[in-house]
Scaffold this motif. Structure first.
Motif, PDB file in Angstrom:
ATOM      1  N   UNK A  33       0.864  -1.180   0.000  1.00  0.00           N
ATOM      2  CA  UNK A  33       0.000   0.000   0.000  1.00  0.00           C
ATOM      3  C   UNK A  33       0.901   1.230   0.000  1.00  0.00           C
ATOM      4  N   UNK A  34       0.868   1.967  -1.084  1.00  0.00           N
ATOM      5  CA  UNK A  34       1.661   3.189  -1.188  1.00  0.00           C
ATOM      6  C   UNK A  34       0.990   4.273  -0.358  1.00  0.00           C
ATOM      7  N   UNK A  35       1.732   4.845   0.586  1.00  0.00           N
ATOM      8  CA  UNK A  35       1.150   5.793   1.519  1.00  0.00           C
ATOM      9  C   UNK A  35       0.793   7.126   0.894  1.00  0.00           C
ATOM     10  N   UNK A 129      -6.421   1.249   3.494  1.00  0.00           N
ATOM     11  CA  UNK A 129      -6.361   0.057   2.643  1.00  0.00           C
ATOM     12  C   UNK A 129      -7.757  -0.342   2.169  1.00  0.00           C
ATOM     13  N   UNK A 130      -8.737  -0.272   3.060  1.00  0.00           N
ATOM     14  CA  UNK A 130     -10.104  -0.648   2.696  1.00  0.00           C
ATOM     15  C   UNK A 130     -10.666   0.275   1.611  1.00  0.00           C
ATOM     16  N   UNK A 131     -10.290   1.533   1.660  1.00  0.00           N
ATOM     17  CA  UNK A 131     -10.762   2.498   0.675  1.00  0.00           C
ATOM     18  C   UNK A 131     -10.082   2.347  -0.683  1.00  0.00           C
ATOM     19  N   UNK A 132      -9.001   1.592  -0.741  1.00  0.00           N
ATOM     20  CA  UNK A 132      -8.270   1.435  -1.997  1.00  0.00           C
ATOM     21  C   UNK A 132      -7.055   2.320  -2.103  1.00  0.00           C
ATOM     22  N   UNK A 133      -6.593   2.845  -0.962  1.00  0.00           N
ATOM     23  CA  UNK A 133      -5.379   3.650  -0.956  1.00  0.00           C
ATOM     24  C   UNK A 133      -5.471   4.852  -1.875  1.00  0.00           C
ATOM     25  N   UNK A 134      -4.364   5.138  -2.551  1.00  0.00           N
ATOM     26  CA  UNK A 134      -4.296   6.316  -3.420  1.00  0.00           C
ATOM     27  C   UNK A 134      -5.014   6.110  -4.750  1.00  0.00           C
ATOM     28  N   UNK A 135      -5.470   4.879  -5.038  1.00  0.00           N
ATOM     29  CA  UNK A 135      -6.204   4.635  -6.283  1.00  0.00           C
ATOM     30  C   UNK A 135      -7.684   4.381  -6.002  1.00  0.00           C
ATOM     31  N   UNK A 136      -8.147   4.899  -4.885  1.00  0.00           N
ATOM     32  CA  UNK A 136      -9.530   4.691  -4.468  1.00  0.00           C
ATOM     33  C   UNK A 136     -10.546   5.136  -5.519  1.00  0.00           C
ATOM     34  N   UNK A 137     -11.630   4.396  -5.615  1.00  0.00           N
ATOM     35  CA  UNK A 137     -12.764   4.781  -6.458  1.00  0.00           C
ATOM     36  C   UNK A 137     -13.865   5.434  -5.616  1.00  0.00           C
ATOM     37  N   UNK A 172      -6.991  -2.355  -4.590  1.00  0.00           N
ATOM     38  CA  UNK A 172      -5.619  -2.764  -4.312  1.00  0.00           C
ATOM     39  C   UNK A 172      -5.417  -4.279  -4.390  1.00  0.00           C
ATOM     40  N   UNK A 173      -6.503  -5.008  -4.631  1.00  0.00           N
ATOM     41  CA  UNK A 173      -6.400  -6.463  -4.659  1.00  0.00           C
ATOM     42  C   UNK A 173      -6.507  -7.089  -3.280  1.00  0.00           C
ATOM     43  N   UNK A 174      -7.147  -6.394  -2.350  1.00  0.00           N
ATOM     44  CA  UNK A 174      -7.335  -6.889  -0.988  1.00  0.00           C
ATOM     45  C   UNK A 174      -8.766  -7.400  -0.842  1.00  0.00           C
ATOM     46  N   UNK A 175      -8.917  -8.539  -0.180  1.00  0.00           N
ATOM     47  CA  UNK A 175     -10.215  -9.200  -0.089  1.00  0.00           C
ATOM     48  C   UNK A 175     -10.839  -9.088   1.305  1.00  0.00           C
TER      49      UNK A 175
END
Length: 254
Positions: A33-35, A129-137, A172-175
């Protein structure tokens, strides 16, 4: 001199044994996860669904980290601890019926076996992480506005645990961050507060002195929709063991 050789042999044997055991552990898949900065709490996409403990929305900044692609499974728990406390058994299902101190014991043993520094996520890391980090939708749930596509929760699970990764992942590919089991975080619960600058770096709730609770995040197979949102937060007593509460691991940037 004999004692020196005897101690040396014992150390070699012990390290060798630990290496063998570590090789036998199930794979622990981690996602990088890129901060960066994000709005934590009751952000606009949460609409009118927010609860009081999600207010005010505020900007925080988190550093890079790795987080578990999946919740910790019963297979991994058994490999480390030698037993399985879960009520709903299944090697690929998330471990549950573990309290905060059980989790700390597990992590200590896992770190000894692997030589790594796994830990629980902070609440801010978990939500980022749940939000999708910096690539959040900017979705309501982790990975979608359609809860059925990303989560096992009360409406579609018959309140039975499912194998990890059985729904779609987030950006992010987290389940399973919106369902299956709720997840322990490292933080002691406290109200959101803004720093003077309006941005907080790597926040970690310290809570009131004498608190015996920890933050838990994410939905579970017993959760209703509102508790599956990415900003929804709750707390549990550190000694609580229930059949919908597990965890996932974090590893600092390597």
């Amino acid at each position: 001199m004999k004692n020196y050789y005897f101690v040396s042999i014992l150390i070699i044997l012990l390290l060798g044994s630990m290496a063998v055991e570590a090789q036998q552990l199930p794979e622990i898949e981690m996602v990088f996860v890129s901060g960066g900065p994000y709005t934590m709490g009751c952000s606009f996409e949460q609409a009118s669904l927010c609860e009081d403990n999600e207010i005010p929305a505020h900007v925080v900044n988190v550093s890079d980290f790795y987080i578990g692609k999946y919740e910790v499974t019963q297979a991994l728990w058994k490999a480390v601890m030698g037993s399985n406390p879960s009520a709903d058994k299944g090697d690929n299902k998330p471990v549950e019926y573990v309290n905060y101190y059980d989790v700390l014991t597990f992590i200590g043993k896992l770190n000894a076996l692997t030589g790594k520094n796994y830990r629980l996520p902070t609440e801010a890391e978990w939500e980022f992480a749940a939000r999708g980090g910096m690539i959040t939708q900017r979705t309501l749930y982790s990975g979608s506005n359609n809860l059925d596509s990303v989560a096992n929760y009360h409406r579609n699970s018959n309140r039975n645990l499912k194998p990890v990764g059985s729904k779609k992942p987030n950006e992010l590919g987290i389940y399973d961050m919106s369902g299956n089991v709720r997840e322990w975080c490292a933080d002691v619960p406290e109200s959101y507060e803004l720093s003077e600058s309006g941005k907080i770096s790597n926040p970690k709730g310290l809570g009131a002195y004498g608190s015996t609770s920890r933050i838990v995040r994410g939905g579970s197979v017993t959760s209703y929709e509102n508790k599956c949102r990415v900003s929804a937060r709750d707390k549990c007593d550190e000694n609580l063991r229930v059949d919908y509460l597990g965890f996932r691991l974090v590893l600092d940037e390597r």
